[in-house]
Write a protein that holds these residues in place. Structure first.
Motif, mmCIF file in Angstrom:
data_model
loop_
_atom_site.group_PDB
_atom_site.id
_atom_site.type_symbol
_atom_site.label_atom_id
_atom_site.label_comp_id
_atom_site.label_asym_id
_atom_site.label_seq_id
_atom_site.Cartn_x
_atom_site.Cartn_y
_atom_site.Cartn_z
ATOM 1 N N GLU A 1 7.180 -19.277 -14.996
ATOM 2 C CA GLU A 1 6.754 -19.775 -16.301
ATOM 3 C C GLU A 1 7.614 -20.936 -16.781
ATOM 4 O O GLU A 1 7.091 -21.946 -17.292
ATOM 5 C CB GLU A 1 6.771 -18.659 -17.331
ATOM 6 C CG GLU A 1 6.254 -19.101 -18.699
ATOM 7 C CD GLU A 1 6.070 -17.959 -19.665
ATOM 8 O OE1 GLU A 1 5.480 -18.175 -20.742
ATOM 9 O OE2 GLU A 1 6.512 -16.819 -19.350
ATOM 10 N N ALA A 2 8.932 -20.821 -16.639
ATOM 11 C CA ALA A 2 9.812 -21.887 -17.116
ATOM 12 C C ALA A 2 9.542 -23.198 -16.390
ATOM 13 O O ALA A 2 9.470 -24.269 -17.007
ATOM 14 C CB ALA A 2 11.269 -21.468 -16.947
ATOM 15 N N SER A 3 9.373 -23.122 -15.068
ATOM 16 C CA SER A 3 9.112 -24.324 -14.276
ATOM 17 C C SER A 3 7.767 -24.939 -14.635
ATOM 18 O O SER A 3 7.635 -26.169 -14.738
ATOM 19 C CB SER A 3 9.160 -23.990 -12.784
ATOM 20 O OG SER A 3 8.854 -25.112 -12.002
ATOM 21 N N ILE A 4 6.749 -24.088 -14.845
ATOM 22 C CA ILE A 4 5.423 -24.594 -15.205
ATOM 23 C C ILE A 4 5.466 -25.251 -16.578
ATOM 24 O O ILE A 4 4.854 -26.306 -16.796
ATOM 25 C CB ILE A 4 4.396 -23.446 -15.168
ATOM 26 C CG1 ILE A 4 4.153 -23.019 -13.719
ATOM 27 C CG2 ILE A 4 3.071 -23.866 -15.819
ATOM 28 C CD1 ILE A 4 3.278 -21.788 -13.572
ATOM 29 N N THR A 5 6.189 -24.656 -17.509
ATOM 30 C CA THR A 5 6.311 -25.239 -18.850
ATOM 31 C C THR A 5 7.035 -26.574 -18.798
ATOM 32 O O THR A 5 6.637 -27.552 -19.449
ATOM 33 C CB THR A 5 7.068 -24.272 -19.775
ATOM 34 O OG1 THR A 5 6.352 -23.031 -19.849
ATOM 35 C CG2 THR A 5 7.200 -24.855 -21.176
ATOM 36 N N ALA B 1 2.490 -31.296 -16.961
ATOM 37 C CA ALA B 1 1.506 -32.262 -16.477
ATOM 38 C C ALA B 1 1.288 -32.124 -14.969
ATOM 39 O O ALA B 1 0.168 -32.305 -14.474
ATOM 40 C CB ALA B 1 1.950 -33.680 -16.815
ATOM 41 N N VAL B 2 2.351 -31.786 -14.245
ATOM 42 C CA VAL B 2 2.237 -31.602 -12.797
ATOM 43 C C VAL B 2 1.386 -30.378 -12.496
ATOM 44 O O VAL B 2 0.487 -30.418 -11.648
ATOM 45 C CB VAL B 2 3.634 -31.460 -12.154
ATOM 46 C CG1 VAL B 2 3.505 -31.166 -10.666
ATOM 47 C CG2 VAL B 2 4.454 -32.725 -12.378
ATOM 48 N N PHE B 3 1.670 -29.274 -13.202
ATOM 49 C CA PHE B 3 0.865 -28.071 -13.004
ATOM 50 C C PHE B 3 -0.595 -28.342 -13.362
ATOM 51 O O PHE B 3 -1.504 -27.917 -12.642
ATOM 52 C CB PHE B 3 1.393 -26.909 -13.843
ATOM 53 C CG PHE B 3 0.551 -25.671 -13.711
ATOM 54 C CD1 PHE B 3 0.794 -24.756 -12.700
ATOM 55 C CD2 PHE B 3 -0.516 -25.438 -14.574
ATOM 56 C CE1 PHE B 3 -0.004 -23.630 -12.560
ATOM 57 C CE2 PHE B 3 -1.313 -24.313 -14.441
ATOM 58 C CZ PHE B 3 -1.055 -23.411 -13.421
ATOM 59 N N ASP B 4 -0.811 -29.031 -14.473
ATOM 60 C CA ASP B 4 -2.191 -29.310 -14.891
ATOM 61 C C ASP B 4 -2.953 -30.085 -13.822
ATOM 62 O O ASP B 4 -4.136 -29.833 -13.586
ATOM 63 C CB ASP B 4 -2.186 -30.089 -16.201
ATOM 64 C CG ASP B 4 -1.724 -29.248 -17.388
ATOM 65 O OD1 ASP B 4 -1.582 -28.024 -17.213
ATOM 66 O OD2 ASP B 4 -1.496 -29.828 -18.464
ATOM 67 N N ALA B 5 -2.263 -31.021 -13.164
ATOM 68 C CA ALA B 5 -2.909 -31.797 -12.101
ATOM 69 C C ALA B 5 -3.312 -30.895 -10.941
ATOM 70 O O ALA B 5 -4.420 -31.009 -10.399
ATOM 71 C CB ALA B 5 -1.978 -32.902 -11.616
ATOM 72 N N LEU B 6 -2.415 -29.981 -10.548
ATOM 73 C CA LEU B 6 -2.731 -29.062 -9.457
ATOM 74 C C LEU B 6 -3.870 -28.119 -9.839
ATOM 75 O O LEU B 6 -4.754 -27.833 -9.024
ATOM 76 C CB LEU B 6 -1.493 -28.249 -9.082
ATOM 77 C CG LEU B 6 -0.364 -29.015 -8.376
ATOM 78 C CD1 LEU B 6 0.874 -28.136 -8.236
ATOM 79 C CD2 LEU B 6 -0.819 -29.507 -7.010
ATOM 80 N N LEU C 1 8.447 -26.952 -8.170
ATOM 81 C CA LEU C 1 7.376 -27.688 -8.838
ATOM 82 C C LEU C 1 7.910 -28.960 -9.471
ATOM 83 O O LEU C 1 8.685 -28.935 -10.431
ATOM 84 C CB LEU C 1 6.733 -26.802 -9.912
ATOM 85 C CG LEU C 1 5.500 -27.373 -10.621
ATOM 86 C CD1 LEU C 1 4.364 -27.601 -9.631
ATOM 87 C CD2 LEU C 1 5.042 -26.419 -11.732
ATOM 88 N N ASN C 2 7.519 -30.099 -8.912
ATOM 89 C CA ASN C 2 7.819 -31.399 -9.514
ATOM 90 C C ASN C 2 6.784 -32.398 -9.024
ATOM 91 O O ASN C 2 5.961 -32.097 -8.151
ATOM 92 C CB ASN C 2 9.250 -31.877 -9.189
ATOM 93 C CG ASN C 2 9.515 -31.988 -7.693
ATOM 94 O OD1 ASN C 2 8.707 -32.516 -6.942
ATOM 95 N ND2 ASN C 2 10.657 -31.456 -7.257
ATOM 96 N N SER C 3 6.817 -33.588 -9.572
ATOM 97 C CA SER C 3 5.780 -34.581 -9.284
ATOM 98 C C SER C 3 5.745 -34.976 -7.811
ATOM 99 O O SER C 3 4.677 -35.072 -7.209
ATOM 100 C CB SER C 3 5.997 -35.820 -10.154
ATOM 101 O OG SER C 3 4.963 -36.762 -9.925
#
Length: 534
Positions: free
Chosen positions: A266-270, A274-279, A300-302
């Motif tokens: 959760e912390a990484s996604i928060t 924008a990166v999570f949203d793209a995936l 999780l990063n760009s």
């Protein structure tokens, strides 16, 4: 759990896990309620969109509420039907009926509805007890499934039962036990590329309908043959499992699906929203695709997301689709044409506008005239099966008043060729219009190379393909690294060894008992059969 251990498949999960990981949306709730209802349902969707998961949620809810509703849920999967000798039409029919009956008896026994001396199902087996009937039917369907191991072994094919006998037995069961009705949840109901089996199944599905028994069947889009005796609009309600990527709650629900499995993400996604949203947007509503791409990003990063999007949507998905041509030689021409049509023509058409205007094109929809050649429609159906396209409406009027079918191009496939697919996916997210389509008429010049292909004569080399694949390594199967590692530790390192294994074999591993071995068998079998089916 780390992201590398996210569960991609429903077969990995117990019913308790299903309840824990379920993220409810309005569409999901409506679908589950339909699955629990008296209606006959055909649940249609590409691999990984959640058909099996929804069936399991419905099963769990009916199990939990059985004391009140008296509705008995019976889940059965037909995922091994591809192993059956398709040259003997009766073999599949009786395998199917035997498996359905055995599962009904098994679930009724678990709920305490059948006593040791009960004879509710005796008519199915010449007056034998229900236990003896269930045992005989289980032996029959297992023997038919395993016939590929030894072709010289004589088989008992005739189950001695038919749909009318099943309906009578179910009615007797309900009358004698106070059960209101039985809901039959059939997963992998219409196995791909075996039209004769599919036609037989849908005939049985129609014939089983009664006030005491309703059938729900999960099928793939594009490769399902209903046959002449089953009229979809009359005999069942069709539910397409396609999450609407433009729904305001879409991204929230997709986040919850991942976080519900692994709260530590959760912390990484928060932090990288924008990166999570793209995936999530690139996955085009497919939870398995999202879980696999999230897992592959590791951190999780760009940069990682861009790498994964390019690898998965430019290589993996297209590679899996093209591999269908090796499995089903008769379909090679339409499979190859479909890939060329999208990769060399449709997608470049969209990208060409970007080079002219400096902005990405907003279109992800294409429209095909209803009178396009049959081979073109077959190619598009197979692209839907692979999740590269999604049918987004039939009988739609385009420009010049012409009628046809609209398809949505998978967002990841659409954006992966861009230098920065993460940015491209997020740009598209706010700019898509369902009204803007790339249109192809009835006689478009791109159809010329396959327009005269006779779709009806496409051959199905099922048995020869299965035999040729038995030595393939477990590394080629779509399963978690943990499950793959456990199979290797036990010595089940090829497709053939897994198919030949039993739950008892899996129990040789340390800390693996009956429950865990059943889970391992389900996971391994599902992965093998999806591999064999494409």
């Amino acid at each position: 759990m780390s992201a590398n251990e996210l569960h991609f498949r429903t077969e990995d999960l117990t019913l308790e896990d299903v309840g824990k990981y379920f993220v409810e949306t309005g569409f999901d709730r409506q679908t589950i309620n339909s699955l629990k209802s008296k209606k006959t349902i055909v649940l249609q969707g590409a691999r990984g969109v959640g058909k099996s998961f929804l069936l399991k949620v419905a099963q769990k809810e009916m199990n939990d509420d059985f004391s009140n509703s008296k509705t008995l849920a019976v889940y059965v999967t037909f995922n091994k039907s591809g192993l059956l000798d398709s040259s003997d039409s009766e073999r599949f029919k009786h395998w199917m009926l035997a498996k359905i009956c055995e599962r009904i008896i098994r679930e009724a026994r678990k709920k305490g509805l059948l006593q040791s001396q009960s004879s509710v199902f005796a008519t199915l087996s010449s007056g034998q007890s229900d236990d003896a009937t269930a045992s005989r039917l289980e032996t029959l369907w297992k023997t038919v499934e395993d016939a590929w191991k030894n072709e010289s072994t004589p088989l008992e094919v005739d189950s001695g039962i038919d749909p009318e006998m099943i309906k009578d037995a179910v009615e007797d069961l309900c009358d004698q036990t106070g059960t209101s009705r039985i809901v039959l949840l059939i997963d992998e109901a219409a196995h791909v590329f075996i039209p004769e089996q599919q036609r037989q199944f849908f005939t049985v599905m129609r014939d089983l309908r009664s006030p005491y028994l309703s059938v729900k069947a999960a099928v793939y889009p594009g490769v399902t043959y209903f046959g002449d005796s089953f009229q979809l609009s009359h005999d069942a309600e069709l539910i397409n499992v396609n999450r609407n990527i433009q729904d305001p709650t879409y991204l929230t629900s997709m986040r919850d699906i991942v976080i519900r499995q692994d709260p530590s993400l959760e912390a990484s996604i928060t932090q990288n929203g924008a990166v999570f949203d793209a995936l999530a947007f690139a996955s085009s509503g497919n939870p398995r695709t999202l879980l696999k791409t999230i897992s592959a990003t590791s951190k999780l990063n760009s940069n990682n997301a861009q790498r994964v999007m390019k690898e998965y949507y430019r290589d993996t998905m297209w590679g899996e689709h093209s591999a269908l041509a090796d499995r089903y030689i008769g379909h090679r021409a339409v499979i190859d044409w479909g890939r060329e049509f999208l990769q060399q023509h449709v997608i470049p058409m969209l990208r060409s506008k970007q080079r002219q205007t400096g902005d990405p094109d907003k279109r992800i929809y294409l429209w095909i005239h209803r009178d396009a050649p049959a081979a073109v429609k077959e190619a598009l159906r197979l692209l839907c099966y692979s999740g590269i396209l999604h049918e987004a409406g039939s009988g739609l009027v385009a420009t010049r008043g012409l009628t046809g079918t609209r398809y949505m191009l998978n967002v990841g496939i659409r954006t992966a060729p861009e230098a920065d697919p993460v940015t491209a996916a997020n740009w598209l997210r706010g700019n898509i219009s369902i009204k803007r389509m790339v249109e192809f008429g009835a006689n478009h010049e791109l159809y010329e190379s396959i327009a005269r292909l006779d779709v009806e004569k496409m051959d199905e080399e099922r048995q020869e393909f299965i035999k040729s694949q038995l030595g393939r390594t477990v590394d080629e199967l779509d399963m978690t690294a943990f499950a793959r590692g456990r199979l290797k530790d036990l010595g089940f390192d090829t497709v053939g060894k897994i198919l030949a294994a039993s739950e008892t074999d899996f129990q040789q591993a340390k800390w693996v008992g009956p429950v865990r071995s059943r889970q391992m068998m389900n996971i391994a079998t599902a992965a093998v059969m999806e591999y064999l089916s494409g």
